[in-house]
Write a protein that holds these residues in place. Structure first.
Motif, PDB file in Angstrom:
ATOM      1  N   THR A   1       0.887  -1.215  -0.061  1.00  0.00           N
ATOM      2  CA  THR A   1       0.093   0.156   0.071  1.00  0.00           C
ATOM      3  C   THR A   1       0.870   1.241   0.069  1.00  0.00           C
ATOM      4  O   THR A   1       0.259   2.360  -0.461  1.00  0.00           O
ATOM      5  N   LEU A   2       2.043   1.469   0.484  1.00  0.00           N
ATOM      6  CA  LEU A   2       2.926   2.433   0.676  1.00  0.00           C
ATOM      7  C   LEU A   2       4.049   2.554  -0.465  1.00  0.00           C
ATOM      8  O   LEU A   2       4.564   3.695  -0.374  1.00  0.00           O
ATOM      9  N   SER A   3       4.331   1.797  -1.150  1.00  0.00           N
ATOM     10  CA  SER A   3       5.501   1.931  -2.036  1.00  0.00           C
ATOM     11  C   SER A   3       5.496   3.004  -3.059  1.00  0.00           C
ATOM     12  O   SER A   3       6.275   3.890  -3.052  1.00  0.00           O
ATOM     13  N   VAL A   4       4.323   3.024  -3.690  1.00  0.00           N
ATOM     14  CA  VAL A   4       4.151   4.255  -4.653  1.00  0.00           C
ATOM     15  C   VAL A   4       3.951   5.530  -4.045  1.00  0.00           C
ATOM     16  O   VAL A   4       4.721   6.417  -4.458  1.00  0.00           O
ATOM     17  N   PRO A   5       3.304   5.701  -2.977  1.00  0.00           N
ATOM     18  CA  PRO A   5       3.278   7.009  -2.490  1.00  0.00           C
ATOM     19  C   PRO A   5       4.560   7.270  -1.866  1.00  0.00           C
ATOM     20  O   PRO A   5       5.046   8.714  -1.995  1.00  0.00           O
ATOM     21  N   LEU A   6       5.389   6.487  -1.372  1.00  0.00           N
ATOM     22  CA  LEU A   6       6.748   6.562  -0.664  1.00  0.00           C
ATOM     23  C   LEU A   6       7.711   7.388  -2.235  1.00  0.00           C
ATOM     24  O   LEU A   6       8.551   8.094  -1.814  1.00  0.00           O
TER      25      LEU A   6
ATOM     26  N   GLY B   1      18.462 -10.594  -8.239  1.00  0.00           N
ATOM     27  CA  GLY B   1      19.658 -10.223  -8.889  1.00  0.00           C
ATOM     28  C   GLY B   1      19.386  -9.541 -10.236  1.00  0.00           C
ATOM     29  O   GLY B   1      20.175  -8.567 -10.857  1.00  0.00           O
ATOM     30  N   THR B   2      18.178  -9.784 -10.794  1.00  0.00           N
ATOM     31  CA  THR B   2      17.944  -9.134 -11.992  1.00  0.00           C
ATOM     32  C   THR B   2      17.079  -7.756 -11.960  1.00  0.00           C
ATOM     33  O   THR B   2      16.835  -7.215 -12.981  1.00  0.00           O
ATOM     34  N   SER B   3      16.703  -7.599 -10.445  1.00  0.00           N
ATOM     35  CA  SER B   3      15.687  -6.478 -10.602  1.00  0.00           C
ATOM     36  C   SER B   3      16.390  -4.935 -10.745  1.00  0.00           C
ATOM     37  O   SER B   3      15.918  -4.138 -11.330  1.00  0.00           O
ATOM     38  N   PRO B   4      17.660  -4.752 -10.447  1.00  0.00           N
ATOM     39  CA  PRO B   4      18.269  -3.416 -10.943  1.00  0.00           C
ATOM     40  C   PRO B   4      18.160  -3.224 -12.522  1.00  0.00           C
ATOM     41  O   PRO B   4      18.037  -2.263 -12.696  1.00  0.00           O
TER      42      PRO B   4
ATOM     43  N   LEU C   1      13.300  -0.878 -17.645  1.00  0.00           N
ATOM     44  CA  LEU C   1      11.684  -0.413 -17.701  1.00  0.00           C
ATOM     45  C   LEU C   1      11.573   1.249 -17.529  1.00  0.00           C
ATOM     46  O   LEU C   1      10.973   1.561 -18.417  1.00  0.00           O
ATOM     47  N   ILE C   2      12.588   1.494 -16.643  1.00  0.00           N
ATOM     48  CA  ILE C   2      12.360   3.216 -16.535  1.00  0.00           C
ATOM     49  C   ILE C   2      12.831   3.759 -18.022  1.00  0.00           C
ATOM     50  O   ILE C   2      12.243   4.908 -18.397  1.00  0.00           O
ATOM     51  N   ASP C   3      13.920   3.220 -18.554  1.00  0.00           N
ATOM     52  CA  ASP C   3      14.463   3.614 -19.711  1.00  0.00           C
ATOM     53  C   ASP C   3      13.268   3.486 -20.865  1.00  0.00           C
ATOM     54  O   ASP C   3      13.326   4.452 -21.757  1.00  0.00           O
ATOM     55  N   THR C   4      12.673   2.598 -20.935  1.00  0.00           N
ATOM     56  CA  THR C   4      11.642   2.196 -21.850  1.00  0.00           C
ATOM     57  C   THR C   4      10.571   3.018 -21.895  1.00  0.00           C
ATOM     58  O   THR C   4       9.888   3.651 -22.763  1.00  0.00           O
ATOM     59  N   THR C   5       9.884   2.975 -20.429  1.00  0.00           N
ATOM     60  CA  THR C   5       8.833   3.801 -20.434  1.00  0.00           C
ATOM     61  C   THR C   5       8.812   5.304 -19.889  1.00  0.00           C
ATOM     62  O   THR C   5       7.955   6.244 -20.146  1.00  0.00           O
ATOM     63  N   GLY C   6      10.165   5.774 -19.384  1.00  0.00           N
ATOM     64  CA  GLY C   6      10.084   6.975 -19.086  1.00  0.00           C
ATOM     65  C   GLY C   6       9.396   7.284 -17.610  1.00  0.00           C
ATOM     66  O   GLY C   6       9.533   8.387 -17.269  1.00  0.00           O
ATOM     67  N   ASN C   7       8.835   6.356 -16.913  1.00  0.00           N
ATOM     68  CA  ASN C   7       8.117   6.425 -15.834  1.00  0.00           C
ATOM     69  C   ASN C   7       9.113   6.106 -14.795  1.00  0.00           C
ATOM     70  O   ASN C   7       9.343   5.017 -14.436  1.00  0.00           O
ATOM     71  N   THR C   8       9.566   7.359 -13.907  1.00  0.00           N
ATOM     72  CA  THR C   8      10.381   7.062 -12.625  1.00  0.00           C
ATOM     73  C   THR C   8       9.550   6.280 -11.515  1.00  0.00           C
ATOM     74  O   THR C   8      10.221   6.192 -10.440  1.00  0.00           O
ATOM     75  N   LEU C   9       8.347   6.204 -11.352  1.00  0.00           N
ATOM     76  CA  LEU C   9       7.438   5.673 -10.320  1.00  0.00           C
ATOM     77  C   LEU C   9       7.756   4.162 -10.415  1.00  0.00           C
ATOM     78  O   LEU C   9       7.003   3.194  -9.590  1.00  0.00           O
ATOM     79  N   THR C  10       8.341   3.506 -11.667  1.00  0.00           N
ATOM     80  CA  THR C  10       8.169   2.151 -11.993  1.00  0.00           C
ATOM     81  C   THR C  10       8.588   1.260 -10.670  1.00  0.00           C
ATOM     82  O   THR C  10       7.938   0.118 -10.378  1.00  0.00           O
ATOM     83  N   PRO C  11       9.675   1.724  -9.984  1.00  0.00           N
ATOM     84  CA  PRO C  11       9.975   0.742  -8.803  1.00  0.00           C
ATOM     85  C   PRO C  11       9.087   0.734  -7.695  1.00  0.00           C
ATOM     86  O   PRO C  11       8.870  -0.372  -6.945  1.00  0.00           O
ATOM     87  N   GLY C  12       8.023   1.515  -7.640  1.00  0.00           N
ATOM     88  CA  GLY C  12       6.948   1.618  -6.662  1.00  0.00           C
ATOM     89  C   GLY C  12       6.245   0.624  -7.102  1.00  0.00           C
ATOM     90  O   GLY C  12       5.269  -0.294  -6.333  1.00  0.00           O
ATOM     91  N   PHE C  13       5.606   0.673  -8.377  1.00  0.00           N
ATOM     92  CA  PHE C  13       4.714  -0.401  -8.806  1.00  0.00           C
ATOM     93  C   PHE C  13       5.357  -1.816  -8.670  1.00  0.00           C
ATOM     94  O   PHE C  13       4.438  -2.765  -8.633  1.00  0.00           O
ATOM     95  N   PHE C  14       6.493  -1.936  -9.061  1.00  0.00           N
ATOM     96  CA  PHE C  14       7.391  -3.100  -8.850  1.00  0.00           C
ATOM     97  C   PHE C  14       7.258  -3.694  -7.543  1.00  0.00           C
ATOM     98  O   PHE C  14       6.996  -4.744  -7.436  1.00  0.00           O
TER      99      PHE C  14
END
Length: 469
Positions: free
Chosen positions: A324-329, A389-392, A398-411
């Protein structure tokens, strides 16, 4: 009177001095391992220039993280090797071998010439050192978790095993602090030229100190109990997959939940803040230092809470919080203010610390002693290889492809949901005996009444745990 013939539970045979020594022995290898791995992650942008100079910024960073991921792919091989050895020969043997391997591999990495000196041989040798590190890392968690779990008193096992992750966070804390000092003392050109080697070379004496400590310890009471009863498994890998597959799948879910959160918050976040949010490297390193410091405080208390209230309630709180808190953070982190960066980073670190303080004791209690190290090692290494190990690399792409810097929060929302589902399938294991019925089936000597009584209690606890959280 032998341990097998006494009426004592194995944990009753451990004195306080041995317990303290076991905590140090179990934690120091984890500390050395994570110091090395954190330094690599924090210096990924620098290592990209040293070993992959012909690439552009993003491609060089991807190459550095790809090497990071390659070492994870060999972890399952190390897990099978060291898990099997630990369940057949004892925890002490594997603890010594893995820390020696890590120390030697780190020494070689710290002395490696860069691409400008030896060309393509430089990244090849870099990959080889990370492969050795990956093999050793495949055996470290299972060896140390089984060792600490089997030495800890049942009523304080959550607290005792939490020192495993205290060691990992201390490694990260020291690594982030060293990188912070590195950026303060040396210029960017000096770090690229030679100063990047300093943190890696610092690891080597720590590794050999850890080897000395681990060679002086005894094996765990539970494993010695199996030796006395002559019930040590001769084929722990086969037995684990045929008889403990449910526990293995539950551990895979738990370690996916922990591992990916760990790597996003303590490994990837430093590069994310520097590369995508424009944070100064020193500032990002300082935030990482504060995150690790908070974890050092919270982790033991999370272990204590799991001893008092149960493993499942504590884990469920952390899983729901992550969901619940990842994206808001991450939205807060992107505001660019000092206070927002501080609060968002520490918020993620708090959730992670609760997970770290509880997960290891939980999975230790799922397996019988005969297959414990094998099950823990393979599940941990497999999930680390496939997801952590593959997450970074995946997040960078994903960020380079989508341009969305909130991607880690959704992840992290997905990771949190995996945690919720996994925790709901677990029995409540707080305080159970680690000697289970499966450990006693092939005993060739008289089984002490205390062990039979403990197994009966385990069965009752397991049934109750399956009917509630």
């Amino acid at each position: 009177m032998s341990r097998a013939s006494s009426g004592l539970h194995p944990s009753d045979l451990v004195d306080q001095k041995s317990l303290r020594k076991s905590v140090v022995a179990g934690s120091i290898g984890v500390f050395v391992h994570w110091f090395d791995w954190a330094v690599y992650a924090y210096l990924a942008a620098t290592l990209a220039i040293v070993f992959f100079p012909d690439s552009n910024g993003t491609n060089g960073l991807l190459a550095a993280f790809a090497v990071f991921a390659v070492s994870f792919f060999v972890r399952p091989l190390g897990a099978i090797l060291f898990g099997r050895l630990g369940d057949r020969l004892g925890r002490k043997q594997t603890l010594s071998i893995v820390i020696l391997s890590m120390a030697v591999a780190t020494l070689v990495l710290g002395l490696l010439p860069g691409y400008d000196s030896i060309g393509v041989l430089a990244p090849i040798l870099l990959i080889l050192t990370r492969i050795v590190q990956g093999l050793a890392a495949g055996g470290e968690f299972g060896s140390a978790a089984a060792f600490l779990g089997e030495f800890s008193p049942p009523k304080r096992r959550g607290f005792g095993v939490s020192w495993l992750e205290f060691g990992s966070l201390l490694g990260f804390l020291l690594a982030s602090f060293v990188v912070f000092l590195l950026n303060q003392i040396f210029s960017g050109e000096e770090i690229i030229a030679w100063a990047w080697r300093i943190p890696f070379l610092m690891t080597v004496p720590l590794g050999f100190i850890g080897l000395y400590i681990r060679r002086k310890i005894e094996d765990t009471p539970e494993f010695e109990q199996l030796r006395q009863l002559e019930t040590v498994s001769h084929a722990p890998v086969k037995e684990m997959f045929s008889r403990n597959w449910r526990e293995f799948l539950q551990t895979c879910g738990m370690e996916t939940f922990m591992n990916v959160t760990f790597y996003v918050v303590l490994v990837y976040l430093f590069t994310y803040q520097e590369f995508y949010l424009g944070f100064d490297p020193g500032r990002a390193a300082l935030l990482s230092t504060l995150a690790s410091a908070l974890g050092l405080i919270v982790v033991p208390f999370a272990g204590i809470a799991s001893d008092r209230f149960g493993r499942k309630p504590v884990l469920l709180i952390s899983a729901i919080s992550l969901t619940t808190l990842s994206v808001p953070l991450f939205i807060l982190m992107g505001q660019g203010e000092e206070w927002s960066a501080f609060l968002s980073t520490l918020g993620l670190a708090l959730i992670l610390a609760i997970i770290l303080g509880t997960h290891a004791a939980t999975v230790v209690e799922l397996f019988p002693t005969r297959t414990r190290q094998t099950g823990l090692s393979i599940a941990y290494a497999l999930t680390a290889a496939l997801f952590a190990g593959t997450s970074p690399y995946v997040l960078t792409w994903l960020i380079d492809t989508t341009g969305n810097t909130l991607t880690p929060g959704f992840f992290l929302i997905v990771v949190g949901l995996i945690g919720v589902v996994t925790v709901l399938t677990l029995p409540e294991t707080r305080g159970i005996s680690l000697i289970k019925a499966q450990d006693l089936e092939t005993a060739t000597v008289t089984i002490p009444p205390a062990l039979r009584a403990a197994d009966t209690k385990n069965s009752t606890t397991h049934e109750r745990g399956n009917h509630g959280t």
